[in-house]
Write a protein that holds these residues in place. Sequence first.
Motif, PDB file in Angstrom:
ATOM      1  N   THR A 281       0.820  -1.213   0.000  1.00 30.45           N
ATOM      2  CA  THR A 281       0.000   0.000   0.000  1.00 30.45           C
ATOM      3  C   THR A 281       0.858   1.269   0.000  1.00 30.45           C
ATOM      4  N   THR A 282       2.181   1.137  -0.090  1.00 29.78           N
ATOM      5  CA  THR A 282       3.067   2.311  -0.090  1.00 29.78           C
ATOM      6  C   THR A 282       4.172   2.108  -1.143  1.00 29.78           C
ATOM      7  N   ASP A 283       5.116   3.050  -1.170  1.00 29.30           N
ATOM      8  CA  ASP A 283       6.330   2.929  -1.990  1.00 29.30           C
ATOM      9  C   ASP A 283       6.038   2.734  -3.471  1.00 29.30           C
ATOM     10  N   GLY A 284       5.033   3.491  -3.951  1.00 28.63           N
ATOM     11  CA  GLY A 284       4.663   3.368  -5.360  1.00 28.63           C
ATOM     12  C   GLY A 284       5.799   3.744  -6.301  1.00 28.63           C
ATOM     13  N   VAL A 285       6.553   4.789  -5.929  1.00 30.28           N
ATOM     14  CA  VAL A 285       7.636   5.212  -6.839  1.00 30.28           C
ATOM     15  C   VAL A 285       8.675   4.101  -6.955  1.00 30.28           C
ATOM     16  N   ARG A 286       9.064   3.547  -5.818  1.00 33.82           N
ATOM     17  CA  ARG A 286      10.061   2.473  -5.888  1.00 33.82           C
ATOM     18  C   ARG A 286       9.518   1.276  -6.681  1.00 33.82           C
ATOM     19  N   ASN A 287       8.230   0.983  -6.483  1.00 27.63           N
ATOM     20  CA  ASN A 287       7.662  -0.202  -7.138  1.00 27.63           C
ATOM     21  C   ASN A 287       7.456  -0.037  -8.640  1.00 27.63           C
ATOM     22  N   ILE A 288       7.350   1.225  -9.079  1.00 29.11           N
ATOM     23  CA  ILE A 288       7.184   1.429 -10.532  1.00 29.11           C
ATOM     24  C   ILE A 288       8.541   1.606 -11.224  1.00 29.11           C
ATOM     25  N   ALA A 289       9.623   1.628 -10.437  1.00 24.71           N
ATOM     26  CA  ALA A 289      10.957   1.864 -11.014  1.00 24.71           C
ATOM     27  C   ALA A 289      11.348   0.840 -12.099  1.00 24.71           C
ATOM     28  N   PRO A 290      10.984  -0.451 -11.972  1.00 28.67           N
ATOM     29  CA  PRO A 290      11.357  -1.366 -13.068  1.00 28.67           C
ATOM     30  C   PRO A 290      10.764  -0.919 -14.409  1.00 28.67           C
ATOM     31  N   LEU A 291       9.552  -0.360 -14.349  1.00 27.85           N
ATOM     32  CA  LEU A 291       8.924   0.129 -15.575  1.00 27.85           C
ATOM     33  C   LEU A 291       9.740   1.305 -16.143  1.00 27.85           C
ATOM     34  N   LEU A 292      10.122   2.218 -15.240  1.00 29.71           N
ATOM     35  CA  LEU A 292      10.901   3.385 -15.693  1.00 29.71           C
ATOM     36  C   LEU A 292      12.197   2.945 -16.353  1.00 29.71           C
ATOM     37  N   ASN A 293      12.843   1.956 -15.767  1.00 21.55           N
ATOM     38  CA  ASN A 293      14.145   1.574 -16.313  1.00 21.55           C
ATOM     39  C   ASN A 293      14.011   0.887 -17.671  1.00 21.55           C
TER      40      ASN A 293
END
Length: 545
Positions: A281-293
């Motif tokens: 339920t938290t850390d959305g930025v960290r969790n979407i990082a694989p997509l960004l990379n």
Amino acid sequence: MTVPFEQAPPTLGNQYEDDRVLRSYLARVCPAEMLREIEPSLFEMGRLAGGELYQLQLADRLNEPRLTQWDAWGNRVDRIELTPMWRLAERIAVEHGVIATAYERKHGALSRVHQSALAYLFTPSTDIYSCPLAMTDGAARTLLVSGNQELIERAVPHLITREPSEFWTAGQWMTEITGGSDVGLSETIAKAGAGSREFRLYGRKWFTSAISSQIALTLARPEGNPPGGRGLALFYLETRDEQGRPRNIEINRLKDKLGTRKVPTAELTLNGTPAQLVRGTTDGVRNIAPLLNITRLWNGISAVSLMRRGVALAFDYARKRVAFGSTLAEKALHMDTLLGLRAEAEAAFHLAFYVAELTGRSEAGEIDEDDAWLLRLLTPVMKLTTAKQAVSVASEVLESFGGAGYVEDTGLPVLLRDSQVLPIWEGTTNVLALDGLRALGEAESLEPLRSFATRLFETLHNPQFIDLSQIALAAIERAESWLKEARARSRSHVEAGARRFALTLGRAIELALLVRHAQWSQEHEQDQQSTASAQRFARAGVDLI
Ligand code: MFK
């Protein structure tokens, strides 16, 4: 009788067959058997890209996607009509495995290289259809690493299929009006449904690319969560119901953009859109990082592919255009200019494909700690360096055509307009320069980068290559000592120089990779062209500190 003057336009051949840089690189990197297996797919994509896709792209120039918000009976429908080229591009991408190749992993870690080669050939002839593919690839990767079995089983087979009727694309809805870069300011709220795991999202997404997607990964703040990126959570949603109606999503309008005009980019309102948590339920930025990379890798592959397209057209035209008594190809100054562009494109190519190699090794679980560190650092460095090169090369390509490069129906100006998005989306140059610093963390030295470059140079014996390698190493060392000094002064000194620092690292590693390849090409192919590019690239400047 006077014969009317006729000017032959630039034309393209098979874009794989004609690409010395790609073919030479693959010959070095791929085992012979793998190359034999993958070459038919590359010849075929090269044939399409130089032939019917390119012709359709020229013919389709004036078409743009259309949004219909209301039907004749007053119902809100928010239908997007894609251009004919995009509809064809989707089918070709799926059937030729432009995403699937990376996930079928027939060639282990090198499958990412095969996929990147397909994407590189496909992209410049398909009006940036690489945008939905990049996000779809990134979504597949993000779901797979999330460990969310339910979503993996539901969505991933659709994202990586080779069957067009089964294919889904994914959107990446991050940007809000409060911040495209500072995503932690996002205002979209996620309300938990009573007694269910489903949430409903309320908010406005301000810049959502390729809005025709079937699913999206997006960020929203579960009610009660703290502000900032950590208070956001990563959500999965499906955009339309079984009847094809938007799931409480209104498309307010399509953006009127400088380039990427074929990409339907929209402003959206989420009005209770059903969504599921992907991972916590938290850390959305960290969790979407694989997509960004992953999308940043695609950005780099797109940058080198657009440079390659411009350079191919400019060289072809130089052989056809006569001025002051001879073809442009016979003019020393014109050719000197084009060779400078070729050198930039070739250096950029090696950096983008090296990041593809590292990405493939990471996905296959074959990466050690130092190379994982290198991948984290080089992804933003590569993205920002190649994007800047793409804009500058595209501008020179247009100029090399004189007035024709400024005229829309030559199909040339779009190269510049489309390239201009590359340093903006997926993180601007400055945001990525800061991401490079984030990747370094508190590391005192660039030792793993220096030792990587030194390893590349271990087999160099020819003095001309050794001289070039020293330029690359000196630039890395200069960047390292600058970082030390700036850190000793203040954080704001470090940030002020972050762009120069990142571009210096990017250009130094480009030179290092190009020199390594140039020696191989001389020895194995008796070809001096990569050597000439390396010398030319080094003269253009590597140390920007
Ligand atoms: C042609 C192909 C091109 C593809 C086309 C795609 C079209 C789509 C167009 C778009 O959607 S463009 C919108 C893209 N938006 C961005 O790229 C956002 C740009 N801003 C950033 O990248 C900022 O740096 C960022 C939003 C990540 C800053 O947010 P925060 O909340 O200040 O991040 P923070 O607190 O520094 O990091 C949170 C965590 O994420 C940290 O980990 P820990 O929680 O363990 O400490 C970071 O280390 C981690 N992180 C951030 N970026 C990362 C990363 N981890 C790995 N890789 C990264 N890149």
